[in-house]
Enzyme design. Sequence first.
Site, PDB file in Angstrom:
ATOM      1  N   SER A 191     -10.851  22.151   6.289  1.00 37.90           N
ATOM      2  CA  SER A 191     -11.990  20.594   5.630  1.00 37.90           C
ATOM      3  C   SER A 191     -13.111  21.927   4.550  1.00 37.90           C
ATOM      4  CB  SER A 191     -13.102  20.816   6.007  1.00 37.90           C
ATOM      5  OG  SER A 191     -13.715  19.986   6.485  1.00 37.90           O
ATOM      6  N   THR A 201     -15.069  14.291  11.376  1.00 43.09           N
ATOM      7  CA  THR A 201     -13.176  13.557  10.507  1.00 43.09           C
ATOM      8  C   THR A 201     -12.748  13.438  11.523  1.00 43.09           C
ATOM      9  OG1 THR A 201     -11.894  14.080   8.800  1.00 43.09           O
ATOM     10  CG2 THR A 201     -12.966  16.068  10.007  1.00 43.09           C
ATOM     11  N   LYS A 215     -13.303   9.327  14.467  1.00 44.01           N
ATOM     12  CA  LYS A 215     -14.927   8.448  14.174  1.00 44.01           C
ATOM     13  C   LYS A 215     -15.186   7.083  14.301  1.00 44.01           C
ATOM     14  CE  LYS A 215     -13.688   9.902   9.332  1.00 44.01           C
ATOM     15  NZ  LYS A 215     -12.686   8.977   7.340  1.00 44.01           N
ATOM     16  N   ASP A 250     -18.090   6.512   3.211  1.00 41.45           N
ATOM     17  CA  ASP A 250     -16.500   6.793   2.334  1.00 41.45           C
ATOM     18  C   ASP A 250     -16.205   6.001   1.148  1.00 41.45           C
ATOM     19  OD1 ASP A 250     -15.773   8.968   3.369  1.00 41.45           O
ATOM     20  OD2 ASP A 250     -14.062   8.122   4.937  1.00 41.45           O
ATOM     21  N   GLY A 293      -2.304   0.468   1.562  1.00 40.99           N
ATOM     22  CA  GLY A 293      -2.271   0.652   3.598  1.00 40.99           C
ATOM     23  C   GLY A 293      -3.903   0.562   3.449  1.00 40.99           C
ATOM     24  N   ALA A 294      -4.012   0.098   5.169  1.00 43.47           N
ATOM     25  CA  ALA A 294      -4.770  -0.575   6.116  1.00 43.47           C
ATOM     26  C   ALA A 294      -5.803   0.629   6.842  1.00 43.47           C
ATOM     27  CB  ALA A 294      -4.531  -1.641   6.287  1.00 43.47           C
ATOM     28  N   TYR A 335      -5.885  14.555  -1.885  1.00 39.76           N
ATOM     29  CA  TYR A 335      -6.520  16.053  -2.705  1.00 39.76           C
ATOM     30  C   TYR A 335      -5.914  16.878  -2.416  1.00 39.76           C
ATOM     31  CZ  TYR A 335      -9.559  16.267   1.289  1.00 39.76           C
ATOM     32  OH  TYR A 335     -10.190  16.323   2.685  1.00 39.76           O
ATOM     33  N   GLY A 351      -8.124  12.368  -4.463  1.00 41.30           N
ATOM     34  CA  GLY A 351      -9.146  11.577  -3.757  1.00 41.30           C
ATOM     35  C   GLY A 351     -10.446  13.208  -4.264  1.00 41.30           C
TER      36      GLY A 351
HETATM   37  P1  NAP Z   1      -4.669   6.240   8.764  1.00 40.44           P
HETATM   38  O1  NAP Z   1      -5.884   5.820   9.398  1.00 40.44           O
HETATM   39  O2  NAP Z   1      -3.851   6.938   9.928  1.00 40.44           O
HETATM   40  O3  NAP Z   1      -4.322   5.434   7.951  1.00 40.44           O
HETATM   41  C1  NAP Z   1      -3.178   5.810   6.892  1.00 40.44           C
HETATM   42  C2  NAP Z   1      -2.506   3.857   6.845  1.00 40.44           C
HETATM   43  O4  NAP Z   1      -1.117   4.494   6.293  1.00 40.44           O
HETATM   44  C3  NAP Z   1      -1.857   3.106   7.875  1.00 40.44           C
HETATM   45  O5  NAP Z   1      -2.406   1.903   6.998  1.00 40.44           O
HETATM   46  C4  NAP Z   1      -1.190   3.966   7.693  1.00 40.44           C
HETATM   47  O6  NAP Z   1       0.308   2.381   8.537  1.00 40.44           O
HETATM   48  C5  NAP Z   1      -0.515   4.238   6.468  1.00 40.44           C
HETATM   49  N1  NAP Z   1       0.703   5.316   6.025  1.00 40.44           N
HETATM   50  C6  NAP Z   1       1.471   5.689   6.704  1.00 40.44           C
HETATM   51  N2  NAP Z   1       2.213   6.611   6.550  1.00 40.44           N
HETATM   52  C7  NAP Z   1       2.839   5.641   5.315  1.00 40.44           C
HETATM   53  C8  NAP Z   1       4.292   5.422   5.249  1.00 40.44           C
HETATM   54  N3  NAP Z   1       5.089   6.566   4.824  1.00 40.44           N
HETATM   55  N4  NAP Z   1       4.535   4.000   4.370  1.00 40.44           N
HETATM   56  C9  NAP Z   1       3.534   3.524   4.181  1.00 40.44           C
HETATM   57  N5  NAP Z   1       2.167   2.983   5.069  1.00 40.44           N
HETATM   58  C10 NAP Z   1       2.191   4.483   5.290  1.00 40.44           C
HETATM   59  O7  NAP Z   1      -5.319   7.742   7.515  1.00 40.44           O
HETATM   60  P2  NAP Z   1      -6.520   8.047   6.694  1.00 40.44           P
HETATM   61  O8  NAP Z   1      -7.697   8.160   7.623  1.00 40.44           O
HETATM   62  O9  NAP Z   1      -7.110   6.555   5.887  1.00 40.44           O
HETATM   63  O10 NAP Z   1      -6.245   8.402   5.703  1.00 40.44           O
HETATM   64  C11 NAP Z   1      -5.274   8.135   4.975  1.00 40.44           C
HETATM   65  C12 NAP Z   1      -5.428   9.124   3.208  1.00 40.44           C
HETATM   66  O11 NAP Z   1      -6.413   8.474   2.624  1.00 40.44           O
HETATM   67  C13 NAP Z   1      -4.595  10.139   3.948  1.00 40.44           C
HETATM   68  O12 NAP Z   1      -3.879  10.654   2.694  1.00 40.44           O
HETATM   69  C14 NAP Z   1      -6.391  11.113   3.683  1.00 40.44           C
HETATM   70  O13 NAP Z   1      -6.222  12.570   2.885  1.00 40.44           O
HETATM   71  C15 NAP Z   1      -7.029  10.560   2.257  1.00 40.44           C
HETATM   72  N6  NAP Z   1      -8.398  10.050   2.205  1.00 40.44           N
HETATM   73  C16 NAP Z   1      -9.449  10.462   1.323  1.00 40.44           C
HETATM   74  C17 NAP Z   1     -10.545  10.872   1.763  1.00 40.44           C
HETATM   75  C18 NAP Z   1     -11.063  11.288   0.471  1.00 40.44           C
HETATM   76  O14 NAP Z   1     -13.028  11.566   0.851  1.00 40.44           O
HETATM   77  N7  NAP Z   1     -10.210  11.288  -0.546  1.00 40.44           N
HETATM   78  C19 NAP Z   1     -10.961  10.581   3.405  1.00 40.44           C
HETATM   79  C20 NAP Z   1     -10.669   9.684   4.298  1.00 40.44           C
HETATM   80  C21 NAP Z   1      -9.529  10.308   3.844  1.00 40.44           C
HETATM   81  P3  NAP Z   1       0.805   2.565   9.867  1.00 40.44           P
HETATM   82  O15 NAP Z   1      -0.740   2.466  10.640  1.00 40.44           O
HETATM   83  O16 NAP Z   1       1.855   1.793   9.702  1.00 40.44           O
HETATM   84  O17 NAP Z   1       1.164   3.887  10.355  1.00 40.44           O
END
Ligand code: NAP
Length: 278
Positions: A21, A68, A72, A109, A133-134, A221, A242
């Site tokens: 982290s 994290t 959450k 966020d 994404g969702a 990031y 990010g």
């Molecule tokens: P999450 O809750 O697991 O959601 C991931 C999303 O991506 C879901 O909609 C998932 O679809 C989709 N997905 C995963 N693999 C895929 C693929 N190969 N093709 C199409 N869709 C795909 O994860 P999260 O916490 O939202 O995190 C997502 C990203 O955001 C990560 O890369 C993380 O590093 C980044 N993030 C950044 C910050 C920041 O502060 N910069 C903060 C939080 C997260 P399914 O539901 O169908 O699997």
Amino acid sequence: MGEVTGRTTVAGVIGDPIAHSLSPAIHNAAYRALGLDWVYVGLAVPGGRGREAIRALPALGLAGVNVTMPHKADAAEACDVLTGDAAALGAVNTVVVRPDGSLLGDSTDGAGFLAELSALGVDPSQSRILVLGAGGAARGIVLALGRAHARLMVAARREAAAAAAADLATGAESHDWRDLTTLVARCDVIVNATPIGMNGEPPPFDPALIGPRHVVVDTIYHPAETPLIAAARAQGALAANGIGMLVGQAAAAFTLLTGYDAPLEAMYAAVGSARSRG
Ligand code: NAP
């Protein structure tokens, strides 16, 4: 941060895994910049034990924690009071122990993402924004962008998840993952809120569709430059990884926890930043 003593205020981040982290570096840099006698630590809390860890915060005398993966949703259940954002998302990334020992949960966020858009010179109310994404990150971004009156398109590979995310913002459209070609042509801003690119995967649409008028924000990031970011720069688009969102959410959490304005320069200096046009 000077010497840690018995009087030092302790805050931290709970997650699993937590060793990599960046939050301790960001928050401790902020404490140092303001001369606060605070320390921020990574707390490795295994999945399933988030609720227990959060309920123990008042007894341990911690000021609060960031939360994290994978805690959450558990954190939202463990808190006594939730902000509107945290309640709408059913997710908490910041828990504050209030003076009476009760626990306030917020989700910063979305605020972090909006701060990054503003730094990029984007006015959401004048933009058509495509969110890929969702999941948790996408939902926080959609909620915040809806409040900021953006015209939103949410695309995800699971139709129901895309629809549920789009429901968080008035007027947001949910779309099929197979429609990305059309959607990229229709939008001004592309936001990747999937892990696609973390391990070098190419963007889920033809990168030649990106043009200089686009702004591309990847929430990833690490690595600092995903194939999507590299493609956006190669096409002359303004692109950011990010880090800005990460520092933005940390800044909002810092203010909630300490009551002080966040020293952004020090926080960025701890982790770098990556905004550039190709
Ligand atoms: P999450 O809750 O697991 O959601 C991931 C999303 O991506 C879901 O909609 C998932 O679809 C989709 N997905 C995963 N693999 C895929 C693929 N190969 N093709 C199409 N869709 C795909 O994860 P999260 O916490 O939202 O995190 C997502 C990203 O955001 C990560 O890369 C993380 O590093 C980044 N993030 C950044 C910050 C920041 O502060 N910069 C903060 C939080 C997260 P399914 O539901 O169908 O699997």
